[in-house]
Design a protein around this motif. Sequence first.
Motif, PDB file in Angstrom:
ATOM      1  N   LEU A  10       0.728  -1.299   0.174  1.00  0.00           N
ATOM      2  CA  LEU A  10       0.187  -0.013   0.086  1.00  0.00           C
ATOM      3  C   LEU A  10       1.033   1.101  -0.007  1.00  0.00           C
ATOM      4  N   VAL A  11       0.466   2.188  -0.723  1.00  0.00           N
ATOM      5  CA  VAL A  11       1.424   3.490  -1.047  1.00  0.00           C
ATOM      6  C   VAL A  11       0.372   4.462  -1.188  1.00  0.00           C
ATOM      7  N   GLN A  12       0.914   5.733  -0.889  1.00  0.00           N
ATOM      8  CA  GLN A  12      -0.097   7.096  -1.030  1.00  0.00           C
ATOM      9  C   GLN A  12       0.041   7.280  -2.406  1.00  0.00           C
ATOM     10  N   ASP A  65      -3.022   2.967 -10.925  1.00  0.00           N
ATOM     11  CA  ASP A  65      -1.956   1.987 -11.075  1.00  0.00           C
ATOM     12  C   ASP A  65      -2.369   0.673  -9.894  1.00  0.00           C
ATOM     13  N   THR A  66      -3.291   0.973  -9.196  1.00  0.00           N
ATOM     14  CA  THR A  66      -3.594  -0.095  -8.214  1.00  0.00           C
ATOM     15  C   THR A  66      -3.798  -1.428  -9.091  1.00  0.00           C
ATOM     16  N   ALA A  67      -3.424  -2.487  -8.898  1.00  0.00           N
ATOM     17  CA  ALA A  67      -3.504  -3.494  -9.483  1.00  0.00           C
ATOM     18  C   ALA A  67      -2.735  -4.911  -8.925  1.00  0.00           C
ATOM     19  N   VAL A  68      -2.830  -6.112  -9.552  1.00  0.00           N
ATOM     20  CA  VAL A  68      -2.029  -7.154  -9.266  1.00  0.00           C
ATOM     21  C   VAL A  68      -0.939  -7.236 -10.361  1.00  0.00           C
ATOM     22  N   GLY A 115       4.258 -15.560 -12.934  1.00  0.00           N
ATOM     23  CA  GLY A 115       4.400 -15.652 -11.396  1.00  0.00           C
ATOM     24  C   GLY A 115       2.968 -15.591 -10.898  1.00  0.00           C
ATOM     25  N   GLN A 116       3.061 -15.566  -9.309  1.00  0.00           N
ATOM     26  CA  GLN A 116       1.683 -15.509  -8.939  1.00  0.00           C
ATOM     27  C   GLN A 116       1.208 -14.063  -8.649  1.00  0.00           C
ATOM     28  N   GLY A 117       1.874 -13.340  -8.680  1.00  0.00           N
ATOM     29  CA  GLY A 117       1.461 -11.784  -8.807  1.00  0.00           C
ATOM     30  C   GLY A 117       1.683 -11.092  -7.449  1.00  0.00           C
ATOM     31  N   THR A 118       2.033  -9.789  -7.339  1.00  0.00           N
ATOM     32  CA  THR A 118       2.040  -9.071  -6.139  1.00  0.00           C
ATOM     33  C   THR A 118       1.079  -7.828  -6.295  1.00  0.00           C
ATOM     34  N   ARG A 119       0.471  -7.652  -5.200  1.00  0.00           N
ATOM     35  CA  ARG A 119      -0.520  -6.600  -5.077  1.00  0.00           C
ATOM     36  C   ARG A 119      -0.180  -5.265  -4.893  1.00  0.00           C
TER      37      ARG A 119
END
Length: 124
Positions: free
Chosen positions: A11-13, A90-93, A115-119
């Motif tokens: 999570l980032v602003q 830009d929010t996505a997996v 890969g399995q992805g990173t959120r």
Amino acid sequence: QLQLVESGGGLVQPGGSLRLSCAASGFTFNYYTIGWFRQAPGKEREGVSCISRRASMTYYADSVKGRFTISRDNAKSTVYLQMNTLRPEDTAVYYCAAGAFDGLSDRESVYSQWGQGTRVTVSS
């Protein structure tokens, strides 16, 4: 066993930065072009960036050009995606993928390993 493992999401602003990593194992890393894709909630997966075998060529989707930077360290079998000035959209997996070709492509079909992805969540 051929494997890709993403890390670095979170999570980032808005306006913040993250660096994603894609660590590969089980194959000759420098024979593969590596791509980053993302899938936002309710949307289809899209190509974000990719890098050729020896990093001589890179590609960026228009939506991330100037904000994201892809790089690779073949000695560490790792590809990075530096993401700056992040936006809520830009929010996505985020997924990395490996394709046994030299060059650039944003087509999912040419990448054989995923890969399995990173959120990544960009929110205040």
